[in-house]
Design a protein around this motif. Structure first.
Motif, PDB file in Angstrom:
ATOM      1  N   ASP A  46      27.113  23.136  10.064  1.00  0.00           N
ATOM      2  CA  ASP A  46      27.965  24.085   9.347  1.00  0.00           C
ATOM      3  C   ASP A  46      29.404  23.558   9.386  1.00  0.00           C
ATOM      4  O   ASP A  46      29.993  23.415  10.456  1.00  0.00           O
ATOM      5  CB  ASP A  46      27.876  25.445  10.048  1.00  0.00           C
ATOM      6  CG  ASP A  46      28.736  26.498   9.368  1.00  0.00           C
ATOM      7  OD1 ASP A  46      29.358  26.178   8.341  1.00  0.00           O
ATOM      8  OD2 ASP A  46      28.780  27.625   9.878  1.00  0.00           O
ATOM      9  N   VAL A  47      29.959  23.235   8.225  1.00  0.00           N
ATOM     10  CA  VAL A  47      31.314  22.667   8.182  1.00  0.00           C
ATOM     11  C   VAL A  47      32.347  23.722   7.780  1.00  0.00           C
ATOM     12  O   VAL A  47      33.486  23.393   7.446  1.00  0.00           O
ATOM     13  CB  VAL A  47      31.399  21.455   7.219  1.00  0.00           C
ATOM     14  CG1 VAL A  47      30.574  20.305   7.737  1.00  0.00           C
ATOM     15  CG2 VAL A  47      30.977  21.833   5.806  1.00  0.00           C
ATOM     16  N   SER A  48      31.948  24.984   7.810  1.00  0.00           N
ATOM     17  CA  SER A  48      32.836  26.034   7.286  1.00  0.00           C
ATOM     18  C   SER A  48      34.109  26.258   8.111  1.00  0.00           C
ATOM     19  O   SER A  48      35.010  26.958   7.657  1.00  0.00           O
ATOM     20  CB  SER A  48      32.084  27.349   7.109  1.00  0.00           C
ATOM     21  OG  SER A  48      31.657  27.834   8.355  1.00  0.00           O
ATOM     22  N   THR A  49      34.191  25.675   9.297  1.00  0.00           N
ATOM     23  CA  THR A  49      35.431  25.831  10.063  1.00  0.00           C
ATOM     24  C   THR A  49      36.324  24.587   9.936  1.00  0.00           C
ATOM     25  O   THR A  49      37.405  24.537  10.504  1.00  0.00           O
ATOM     26  CB  THR A  49      35.140  26.051  11.570  1.00  0.00           C
ATOM     27  OG1 THR A  49      34.340  24.959  12.022  1.00  0.00           O
ATOM     28  CG2 THR A  49      34.421  27.355  11.812  1.00  0.00           C
ATOM     29  N   GLU A  50      35.881  23.610   9.170  1.00  0.00           N
ATOM     30  CA  GLU A  50      36.626  22.344   9.106  1.00  0.00           C
ATOM     31  C   GLU A  50      37.812  22.411   8.142  1.00  0.00           C
ATOM     32  O   GLU A  50      37.679  22.841   7.000  1.00  0.00           O
ATOM     33  CB  GLU A  50      35.685  21.212   8.695  1.00  0.00           C
ATOM     34  CG  GLU A  50      34.615  20.947   9.733  1.00  0.00           C
ATOM     35  CD  GLU A  50      33.986  19.585   9.558  1.00  0.00           C
ATOM     36  OE1 GLU A  50      34.556  18.731   8.870  1.00  0.00           O
ATOM     37  OE2 GLU A  50      32.909  19.397  10.134  1.00  0.00           O
ATOM     38  N   ARG A  51      38.941  21.934   8.624  1.00  0.00           N
ATOM     39  CA  ARG A  51      40.159  21.945   7.825  1.00  0.00           C
ATOM     40  C   ARG A  51      40.040  21.033   6.596  1.00  0.00           C
ATOM     41  O   ARG A  51      40.605  21.306   5.548  1.00  0.00           O
ATOM     42  CB  ARG A  51      41.337  21.512   8.716  1.00  0.00           C
ATOM     43  CG  ARG A  51      42.683  21.735   8.090  1.00  0.00           C
ATOM     44  CD  ARG A  51      43.826  21.396   9.021  1.00  0.00           C
ATOM     45  NE  ARG A  51      45.078  21.392   8.280  1.00  0.00           N
ATOM     46  CZ  ARG A  51      45.536  20.339   7.631  1.00  0.00           C
ATOM     47  NH1 ARG A  51      44.873  19.207   7.662  1.00  0.00           N
ATOM     48  NH2 ARG A  51      46.668  20.415   6.949  1.00  0.00           N
ATOM     49  N   GLU A  52      39.300  19.939   6.762  1.00  0.00           N
ATOM     50  CA  GLU A  52      39.139  18.964   5.667  1.00  0.00           C
ATOM     51  C   GLU A  52      38.641  19.587   4.372  1.00  0.00           C
ATOM     52  O   GLU A  52      38.990  19.142   3.282  1.00  0.00           O
ATOM     53  CB  GLU A  52      38.133  17.884   6.083  1.00  0.00           C
ATOM     54  CG  GLU A  52      38.760  16.690   6.749  1.00  0.00           C
ATOM     55  CD  GLU A  52      37.729  15.600   6.983  1.00  0.00           C
ATOM     56  OE1 GLU A  52      37.200  15.052   6.023  1.00  0.00           O
ATOM     57  OE2 GLU A  52      37.458  15.327   8.162  1.00  0.00           O
ATOM     58  N   LEU A  79      31.053  25.634  -0.322  1.00  0.00           N
ATOM     59  CA  LEU A  79      31.276  25.655   1.139  1.00  0.00           C
ATOM     60  C   LEU A  79      32.566  26.411   1.475  1.00  0.00           C
ATOM     61  O   LEU A  79      32.651  27.110   2.485  1.00  0.00           O
ATOM     62  CB  LEU A  79      31.346  24.216   1.689  1.00  0.00           C
ATOM     63  CG  LEU A  79      29.998  23.496   1.779  1.00  0.00           C
ATOM     64  CD1 LEU A  79      30.188  21.987   1.927  1.00  0.00           C
ATOM     65  CD2 LEU A  79      29.163  24.035   2.939  1.00  0.00           C
ATOM     66  N   ARG A  80      33.560  26.297   0.616  1.00  0.00           N
ATOM     67  CA  ARG A  80      34.793  27.069   0.818  1.00  0.00           C
ATOM     68  C   ARG A  80      34.526  28.555   0.672  1.00  0.00           C
ATOM     69  O   ARG A  80      35.077  29.364   1.412  1.00  0.00           O
ATOM     70  CB  ARG A  80      35.851  26.657  -0.203  1.00  0.00           C
ATOM     71  CG  ARG A  80      36.510  25.352   0.097  1.00  0.00           C
ATOM     72  CD  ARG A  80      37.485  25.083  -1.026  1.00  0.00           C
ATOM     73  NE  ARG A  80      38.206  23.863  -0.808  1.00  0.00           N
ATOM     74  CZ  ARG A  80      39.057  23.353  -1.686  1.00  0.00           C
ATOM     75  NH1 ARG A  80      39.272  23.950  -2.830  1.00  0.00           N
ATOM     76  NH2 ARG A  80      39.694  22.242  -1.429  1.00  0.00           N
ATOM     77  N   ASN A  81      33.712  28.908  -0.320  1.00  0.00           N
ATOM     78  CA  ASN A  81      33.375  30.332  -0.490  1.00  0.00           C
ATOM     79  C   ASN A  81      32.719  30.861   0.779  1.00  0.00           C
ATOM     80  O   ASN A  81      33.032  31.964   1.242  1.00  0.00           O
ATOM     81  CB  ASN A  81      32.422  30.518  -1.685  1.00  0.00           C
ATOM     82  CG  ASN A  81      33.118  30.301  -3.013  1.00  0.00           C
ATOM     83  OD1 ASN A  81      34.345  30.321  -3.080  1.00  0.00           O
ATOM     84  ND2 ASN A  81      32.358  30.077  -4.059  1.00  0.00           N
ATOM     85  N   LEU A  82      31.822  30.052   1.321  1.00  0.00           N
ATOM     86  CA  LEU A  82      31.128  30.448   2.552  1.00  0.00           C
ATOM     87  C   LEU A  82      32.139  30.590   3.692  1.00  0.00           C
ATOM     88  O   LEU A  82      32.106  31.558   4.464  1.00  0.00           O
ATOM     89  CB  LEU A  82      30.073  29.378   2.898  1.00  0.00           C
ATOM     90  CG  LEU A  82      29.220  29.620   4.122  1.00  0.00           C
ATOM     91  CD1 LEU A  82      28.314  30.827   3.924  1.00  0.00           C
ATOM     92  CD2 LEU A  82      28.342  28.380   4.407  1.00  0.00           C
ATOM     93  N   GLY A  87      36.081  34.274   7.014  1.00  0.00           N
ATOM     94  CA  GLY A  87      37.487  34.360   7.424  1.00  0.00           C
ATOM     95  C   GLY A  87      38.095  33.018   7.782  1.00  0.00           C
ATOM     96  O   GLY A  87      39.208  32.942   8.296  1.00  0.00           O
ATOM     97  N   ASN A  88      37.380  31.931   7.496  1.00  0.00           N
ATOM     98  CA  ASN A  88      37.886  30.593   7.821  1.00  0.00           C
ATOM     99  C   ASN A  88      38.585  29.960   6.619  1.00  0.00           C
ATOM    100  O   ASN A  88      38.061  29.060   5.978  1.00  0.00           O
ATOM    101  CB  ASN A  88      36.732  29.669   8.244  1.00  0.00           C
ATOM    102  CG  ASN A  88      36.032  30.152   9.469  1.00  0.00           C
ATOM    103  OD1 ASN A  88      36.650  30.728  10.356  1.00  0.00           O
ATOM    104  ND2 ASN A  88      34.731  29.930   9.537  1.00  0.00           N
TER     105      ASN A  88
END
Ligand code: SF4
Ligand code: SF4
Length: 156
Positions: A46-52, A79-82, A87-88
């Motif tokens: 899950d990359v949903s917390t990644e700043r990139e 992935l941004r929507n997710l 809240g990330n």
């Protein structure tokens, strides 16, 4: 939708890690965004917390050039929507959206920017929607109907 669903939906699993996406990414030249590595991680975690995720400008260059037809940019948007649902998201986005709602200007011209514009021989402030009461009102109504600000604030 989970990150695993997104990997399947946008063919991330077809990636052969050739690196053409990273090599052609204009943002990657100026930032830490490494598209190939992001696709690799998105395939297994899950990359949903990644700043990139938020450094991409959605220019679609990588997606157009990918030899395997991986829908990279579409996947990044999903992935941004997710991430936003969890809240990330970078708080600057909420600031920009509130600026649009209140002044029809995501990033109002600061005195410093006005000075640079003046040095470049440009008008102090460019004409935009923020200068028209009628257009500003349309923006305000649009943002009210979208409820995007409430959506983001509820998740922070
Ligand atoms: S260009 Fe396509 S196949 Fe190559 S690393 Fe990027 S996503 Fe994978
Ligand atoms: S869409 Fe995003 S990741 Fe792809 S090349 Fe453009 S900035 Fe880079």
């Amino acid at each position: 939708m989970t990150s695993s669903d997104i990997a399947l939906k946008f063919d991330l699993r077809k990636c052969v890690q050739c690196g053409k996406c990273t090599a052609s990414c204009p943002t990657g030249r100026e930032s830490n965004l490494r598209t190939r590595a992001l696709v690799f991680r998105a395939n297994s975690s899950d990359v949903s917390t990644e700043r990139e995720l938020w450094l991409c400008t959605t220019c679609y260059t990588c997606q157009e050039r990918c030899p395997k037809g991986v829908k990279i940019t579409d996947a990044i948007i999903e992935l941004r929507n997710l991430a936003a649902e969890k809240g990330n998201y970078p708080s600057i986005h909420l600031t920009a959206i509130k600026g649009l709602r209140d002044t029809s200007d995501g990033f109002p011209i600061t005195p410093e920017v006005s000075k640079i514009r003046s040095l470049l021989g440009l008008s102090i402030e460019p004409f935009d929607v923020a200068h028209s009461d009628e257009e500003r009102e349309k923006f305000r109504k649009l943002f009210q109907s979208l409820r995007i600000i409430a959506f983001l604030e509820e998740r922070k």
